[in-house]
Design a protein around this motif. Sequence first.
Motif, short mmCIF file in Angstrom:
data_model
loop_
_atom_site.label_atom_id
_atom_site.label_comp_id
_atom_site.label_asym_id
_atom_site.label_seq_id
_atom_site.Cartn_x
_atom_site.Cartn_y
_atom_site.Cartn_z
N ASP A 106 1.76 -11.19 -18.34
CA ASP A 106 0.77 -12.26 -17.42
C ASP A 106 1.82 -13.18 -17.04
O ASP A 106 2.31 -14.31 -17.65
N LEU A 107 2.05 -12.93 -15.69
CA LEU A 107 2.93 -13.82 -14.80
C LEU A 107 2.04 -14.49 -14.04
O LEU A 107 2.50 -14.89 -12.85
N SER A 108 0.86 -14.91 -14.26
CA SER A 108 -0.08 -15.62 -13.31
C SER A 108 -0.23 -16.98 -13.33
O SER A 108 -0.52 -17.46 -12.16
N ILE A 109 0.10 -17.46 -14.43
CA ILE A 109 -0.08 -19.04 -14.44
C ILE A 109 1.27 -19.47 -14.91
O ILE A 109 2.08 -18.97 -15.71
N ARG B 256 0.18 -1.28 -13.50
CA ARG B 256 1.43 -1.36 -14.35
C ARG B 256 1.47 -2.49 -15.47
O ARG B 256 2.49 -2.58 -16.13
N GLY B 257 0.21 -2.99 -15.50
CA GLY B 257 0.15 -3.86 -16.56
C GLY B 257 0.56 -5.43 -16.50
O GLY B 257 0.90 -6.00 -17.46
N ILE B 258 0.75 -5.62 -15.18
CA ILE B 258 1.21 -7.01 -14.77
C ILE B 258 0.37 -7.75 -13.77
O ILE B 258 -0.42 -7.23 -13.07
N LEU B 259 0.10 -8.94 -14.43
CA LEU B 259 -0.73 -9.86 -13.65
C LEU B 259 -0.02 -10.88 -13.03
O LEU B 259 0.78 -11.64 -13.56
N ARG C 229 8.59 -10.46 -22.32
CA ARG C 229 7.61 -9.87 -21.52
C ARG C 229 8.38 -9.85 -20.08
O ARG C 229 7.85 -9.04 -19.22
N ILE C 230 9.41 -10.82 -19.70
CA ILE C 230 9.92 -10.84 -18.32
C ILE C 230 10.77 -9.39 -18.32
O ILE C 230 10.57 -8.53 -17.17
N ALA C 231 11.41 -9.11 -19.44
CA ALA C 231 12.37 -8.05 -19.55
C ALA C 231 11.28 -6.61 -19.12
O ALA C 231 11.55 -5.56 -18.70
N GLU C 232 10.18 -6.55 -19.86
CA GLU C 232 9.23 -5.71 -19.78
C GLU C 232 8.36 -5.55 -18.36
O GLU C 232 8.60 -4.47 -17.94
N ALA C 233 8.36 -6.48 -17.62
CA ALA C 233 7.96 -6.47 -16.39
C ALA C 233 8.77 -5.87 -15.47
O ALA C 233 8.59 -5.06 -14.50
N ALA C 234 10.29 -6.38 -15.67
CA ALA C 234 11.21 -5.68 -15.01
C ALA C 234 11.44 -4.24 -14.97
O ALA C 234 11.56 -3.42 -14.08
N ARG C 235 11.17 -3.57 -16.30
CA ARG C 235 11.33 -2.37 -16.81
C ARG C 235 10.26 -1.50 -16.00
O ARG C 235 10.07 -0.46 -15.33
#
Length: 367
Positions: A30-33, A329-332, A357-363
């Motif tokens: 969750d990168l939304s807020i 991709r499971g990213i918000l 979670r940031i590393a997982e988003a990059a992956r």
Amino acid sequence: MAVRDLDDYPWDAVAPYAARAKEHPGGIVDLSIGSPVDPTPAVVADALRAATDAHAYPQTVGTPALREAIVDWYARRRGVAGLSVDEVLPTVGSKELVALLPLLIGVGPGDIVVHPRAAYPTYAVGAKLVGAVPVASDDPAAWPGGTKLVWLNTPGNPDGRVLDAAELRAAVARARELGAVIASDECYAELGWDGPWVDEPVPSILDPQVTGGDRRGILSVYSLSKQSNLAGYRAAFLAGDGALVADILTARKHLGLMLPGPVQAAMVAALGDDAHVAAQRERYRARRDVLRPALERAGFRIDHSEGGLYLWATEGRDAWETMGALAERGILAGPGHFYGEHFPQHVRFSLTATDERIAEAARRLGA
């Protein structure tokens, strides 16, 4: 305008994308807020615990210790010397101040409130609540007659745009031509990343290079939510024109807008300790250094984003399409539609997620 006439809360529209992202086998990123995920600094929490005997009503104006701490912080961290305690005022977080400032300074029906083109929605909400007309414009020359309040936001949310001293001077000069109050929302000021802001502090609208020593009609707004992970404390303040601060204080006394006593004590501790701010800044820098190149490799262009907690990105299609592809991709993220009509192809990525979670988003972006 009545409160019942406000638009639906925009984040409700994100719920289907969040549901889809949560179905990802690795869970949602969750990168939304922009809500902090890191711990409240011990020096702040200790001060809060020590002040729990809060049997009396707190002071709307703030304790003497808090007002002095705000004055000292502006001099030390923002290059604004010479403030007096009568030119500062604590607030119950900054969002309520943004929403209520038009009311508190007498903006009314038909008046104009200017705000940035890429803007946190509350600037417009505050205008609409008093019957004023919100106008999105970044060009001081285009600010219309009838403008009574100008909002700046530097570094900006969502776009991370930083205004330099020359841009701030031009904005102040134009506001004074119009007879308008100008308020700068500076809550990301400790988070400058690119260009001159790698080595130089982000300038405040109260900087003498901007004001020439004349603070009339000028307000700076700041929050400790970002620099100190105090979003849950609702700890913020304003500073500037002493006459304006006095009028705002009187209104806030009538409205009962008092910051809880223990929170005021915690703010004194937070404002006096620069070490935890530097540590938090480095956390965000490290996350940004992971996420930004991953987005660029995935085909996103990053615009502005030289400061603040967000990456303002586009892949050249409607933001809702991007939101859908990210959710698979499971990213918000946050769609640009929420921040005005001018950026329908942008999305906002927040750095307020854990390192993992940031590393997982990059992956996932690179998969």
